[in-house]
Design a protein around this motif. Structure first.
Motif, PDB file in Angstrom:
ATOM      1  N   VAL A 109       0.825  -1.194   0.000  1.00 59.27           N
ATOM      2  CA  VAL A 109       0.000   0.000   0.000  1.00 59.27           C
ATOM      3  C   VAL A 109       0.861   1.247   0.000  1.00 59.27           C
ATOM      4  O   VAL A 109       2.036   1.212   0.308  1.00 59.27           O
ATOM      5  CB  VAL A 109      -0.973   0.009   1.195  1.00 59.27           C
ATOM      6  CG1 VAL A 109      -1.885  -1.188   1.151  1.00 59.27           C
ATOM      7  CG2 VAL A 109      -0.220   0.077   2.499  1.00 59.27           C
ATOM      8  N   MET A 110       0.228   2.357  -0.342  1.00 61.42           N
ATOM      9  CA  MET A 110       0.981   3.587  -0.542  1.00 61.42           C
ATOM     10  C   MET A 110       1.394   4.241   0.767  1.00 61.42           C
ATOM     11  O   MET A 110       2.540   4.632   0.937  1.00 61.42           O
ATOM     12  CB  MET A 110       0.133   4.554  -1.371  1.00 61.42           C
ATOM     13  CG  MET A 110       0.830   5.861  -1.690  1.00 61.42           C
ATOM     14  SD  MET A 110      -0.193   6.915  -2.753  1.00 61.42           S
ATOM     15  CE  MET A 110       0.886   8.319  -2.945  1.00 61.42           C
ATOM     16  N   PHE A 111       0.459   4.393   1.705  1.00 61.34           N
ATOM     17  CA  PHE A 111       0.772   5.086   2.945  1.00 61.34           C
ATOM     18  C   PHE A 111       0.011   4.416   4.081  1.00 61.34           C
ATOM     19  O   PHE A 111      -1.202   4.239   3.997  1.00 61.34           O
ATOM     20  CB  PHE A 111       0.375   6.562   2.853  1.00 61.34           C
ATOM     21  CG  PHE A 111       1.023   7.421   3.909  1.00 61.34           C
ATOM     22  CD1 PHE A 111       2.338   7.831   3.770  1.00 61.34           C
ATOM     23  CD2 PHE A 111       0.319   7.821   5.037  1.00 61.34           C
ATOM     24  CE1 PHE A 111       2.948   8.619   4.744  1.00 61.34           C
ATOM     25  CE2 PHE A 111       0.912   8.604   6.006  1.00 61.34           C
ATOM     26  CZ  PHE A 111       2.237   9.012   5.858  1.00 61.34           C
ATOM     27  N   GLY A 159      -8.273   1.528   2.978  1.00 60.34           N
ATOM     28  CA  GLY A 159      -8.460   0.278   3.701  1.00 60.34           C
ATOM     29  C   GLY A 159      -8.437   0.529   5.196  1.00 60.34           C
ATOM     30  O   GLY A 159      -7.696   1.383   5.680  1.00 60.34           O
ATOM     31  N   LEU A 160      -9.262  -0.207   5.920  1.00 56.05           N
ATOM     32  CA  LEU A 160      -9.293  -0.135   7.382  1.00 56.05           C
ATOM     33  C   LEU A 160      -8.982  -1.529   7.901  1.00 56.05           C
ATOM     34  O   LEU A 160      -9.772  -2.458   7.744  1.00 56.05           O
ATOM     35  CB  LEU A 160     -10.666   0.338   7.863  1.00 56.05           C
ATOM     36  CG  LEU A 160     -10.874   0.421   9.385  1.00 56.05           C
ATOM     37  CD1 LEU A 160      -9.855   1.363  10.030  1.00 56.05           C
ATOM     38  CD2 LEU A 160     -12.300   0.860   9.710  1.00 56.05           C
ATOM     39  N   ALA A 161      -7.803  -1.668   8.498  1.00 58.06           N
ATOM     40  CA  ALA A 161      -7.348  -2.970   8.978  1.00 58.06           C
ATOM     41  C   ALA A 161      -7.508  -3.050  10.489  1.00 58.06           C
ATOM     42  O   ALA A 161      -7.260  -2.079  11.204  1.00 58.06           O
ATOM     43  CB  ALA A 161      -5.885  -3.196   8.589  1.00 58.06           C
ATOM     44  N   THR A 220      -6.135 -10.449   2.281  1.00 58.47           N
ATOM     45  CA  THR A 220      -5.346  -9.810   1.233  1.00 58.47           C
ATOM     46  C   THR A 220      -5.637  -8.316   1.189  1.00 58.47           C
ATOM     47  O   THR A 220      -6.790  -7.897   1.253  1.00 58.47           O
ATOM     48  CB  THR A 220      -5.673 -10.434  -0.139  1.00 58.47           C
ATOM     49  OG1 THR A 220      -5.344 -11.816  -0.097  1.00 58.47           O
ATOM     50  CG2 THR A 220      -4.863  -9.756  -1.241  1.00 58.47           C
ATOM     51  N   ILE A 221      -4.583  -7.518   1.083  1.00 62.19           N
ATOM     52  CA  ILE A 221      -4.730  -6.075   0.957  1.00 62.19           C
ATOM     53  C   ILE A 221      -4.684  -5.727  -0.526  1.00 62.19           C
ATOM     54  O   ILE A 221      -3.677  -5.953  -1.194  1.00 62.19           O
ATOM     55  CB  ILE A 221      -3.616  -5.330   1.709  1.00 62.19           C
ATOM     56  CG1 ILE A 221      -3.642  -5.698   3.197  1.00 62.19           C
ATOM     57  CG2 ILE A 221      -3.764  -3.821   1.537  1.00 62.19           C
ATOM     58  CD1 ILE A 221      -2.497  -5.125   3.991  1.00 62.19           C
ATOM     59  N   PRO A 222      -5.757  -5.184  -1.076  1.00 64.96           N
ATOM     60  CA  PRO A 222      -5.764  -4.857  -2.507  1.00 64.96           C
ATOM     61  C   PRO A 222      -4.638  -3.896  -2.878  1.00 64.96           C
ATOM     62  O   PRO A 222      -4.349  -2.944  -2.146  1.00 64.96           O
ATOM     63  CB  PRO A 222      -7.135  -4.204  -2.701  1.00 64.96           C
ATOM     64  CG  PRO A 222      -7.972  -4.729  -1.589  1.00 64.96           C
ATOM     65  CD  PRO A 222      -7.044  -4.888  -0.424  1.00 64.96           C
ATOM     66  N   ILE A 254     -10.221  -4.985   6.330  1.00 68.04           N
ATOM     67  CA  ILE A 254      -9.158  -5.992   6.229  1.00 68.04           C
ATOM     68  C   ILE A 254      -8.901  -6.566   7.614  1.00 68.04           C
ATOM     69  O   ILE A 254      -8.560  -5.829   8.542  1.00 68.04           O
ATOM     70  CB  ILE A 254      -7.860  -5.382   5.667  1.00 68.04           C
ATOM     71  CG1 ILE A 254      -8.122  -4.787   4.275  1.00 68.04           C
ATOM     72  CG2 ILE A 254      -6.749  -6.426   5.596  1.00 68.04           C
ATOM     73  CD1 ILE A 254      -7.100  -3.780   3.844  1.00 68.04           C
ATOM     74  N   ASN A 255      -9.071  -7.868   7.755  1.00 64.24           N
ATOM     75  CA  ASN A 255      -8.812  -8.549   9.023  1.00 64.24           C
ATOM     76  C   ASN A 255      -7.392  -9.095   8.986  1.00 64.24           C
ATOM     77  O   ASN A 255      -7.145 -10.175   8.466  1.00 64.24           O
ATOM     78  CB  ASN A 255      -9.829  -9.669   9.234  1.00 64.24           C
ATOM     79  CG  ASN A 255      -9.716 -10.290  10.613  1.00 64.24           C
ATOM     80  OD1 ASN A 255      -8.723 -10.095  11.316  1.00 64.24           O
ATOM     81  ND2 ASN A 255     -10.720 -11.047  10.997  1.00 64.24           N
ATOM     82  N   LEU A 256      -6.451  -8.340   9.540  1.00 64.12           N
ATOM     83  CA  LEU A 256      -5.052  -8.770   9.484  1.00 64.12           C
ATOM     84  C   LEU A 256      -4.787  -9.999  10.331  1.00 64.12           C
ATOM     85  O   LEU A 256      -3.834 -10.738  10.076  1.00 64.12           O
ATOM     86  CB  LEU A 256      -4.142  -7.620   9.918  1.00 64.12           C
ATOM     87  CG  LEU A 256      -3.998  -6.463   8.939  1.00 64.12           C
ATOM     88  CD1 LEU A 256      -3.043  -5.402   9.484  1.00 64.12           C
ATOM     89  CD2 LEU A 256      -3.498  -6.944   7.589  1.00 64.12           C
ATOM     90  N   SER A 257      -5.619 -10.233  11.344  1.00 66.66           N
ATOM     91  CA  SER A 257      -5.417 -11.426  12.162  1.00 66.66           C
ATOM     92  C   SER A 257      -5.671 -12.699  11.359  1.00 66.66           C
ATOM     93  O   SER A 257      -5.196 -13.778  11.718  1.00 66.66           O
ATOM     94  CB  SER A 257      -6.324 -11.392  13.395  1.00 66.66           C
ATOM     95  OG  SER A 257      -7.686 -11.465  13.018  1.00 66.66           O
TER      96      SER A 257
END
Length: 221
Positions: A12-14, A46-48, A80-82, A73-76
């Motif tokens: 991701v960008m930032f 995105g909100l992870a 996948t992060i687009p 986005i469920n990082l646990s």
């Protein structure tokens, strides 16, 4: 976070991590409002969620269909992060060990730390600062850290004490957000103050401007 998650975040960008090992500091409110602001300004956002309670993702589940979309986005679970995402906001868990704090700082471009008025909150935040100051990227000023005084009430002893506490920090205090039920009401509907119309909310939205300007100045670097 696993190596796979860390690698995904690099796409991701930032990346802005909202973190404080002191629970109840308002991390999810800050995370959801930043995500909503970015989305309403045209960023693919995105909100992870790294918190076990998954409060940020629950907020997204309540988000109205007509609201500007935000990718959850469920990082646990290593979602996948687009690659198309411009801004990723990470709602970090309160119960983080030193290793997780280090991973988050290493992978984020900026760490935003909400802190509430009160001796217990100051003590907890002081311990979190101790973790941050041991991380090489922080010591060498390679990661931006911004503090937000959250849920403050004007002209109170608690605010005066918090102001004195924040003045002793080696990190910038970017803004102060007043305590108001508008945040609770918005959260219940899956929206933010940035999604809602009305002049009565404008003074509260304006309090975010210093933090948003700070983020944009660093995102352009």
């Amino acid at each position: 976070m696993t190596d796979a998650i860390c690698a995904l975040i690099l796409l991701v960008m930032f990346v802005i991590a909202i973190a404080n090992t002191k629970g109840g500091s308002g991390k999810t409110t800050v995370a959801t409002h930043l995500a909503a602001n970015f989305a309403t300004r045209g960023f693919s956002t995105g909100l992870a969620d790294l918190d076990r309670q998954q409060s940020a993702l629950s907020w997204l589940d309540r988000r109205p269909a007509e609201a500007v979309p935000i990718t959850g986005i469920n990082l646990s679970k290593e979602d996948t992060i687009p690659k198309s995402i411009d801004r990723l906001v990470v709602d970090a868990a309160a119960a983080m060990g030193k290793g997780v704090v280090k991973d988050i700082v290493e992978r984020a471009d900026m760490v935003v730390v909400p802190v509430l008025p009160g001796a217990f909150d100051e003590d907890g935040t002081r311990r979190f600062i101790g973790h941050l100051e041991k991380i090489k990227e922080i010591r060498k000023n390679k990661r931006e850290v911004a503090f937000v005084a959250n849920r403050v009430r004007l002209n109170t002893k608690a605010l005066s004490r918090l102001e004195a506490f924040l003045e002793d920090l080696s990190f910038p205090v970017i803004t102060r957000l007043r305590d108001t039920q508008h945040y609770n009401n918005a959260a219940a509907d899956g929206v933010s103050l940035f999604d809602l119309p009305g002049a009565r909310l404008e003074p509260y939205r304006a309090e975010w401007a210093p933090l948003l300007d700070f983020i944009e100045s660093k995102a352009r670097d």
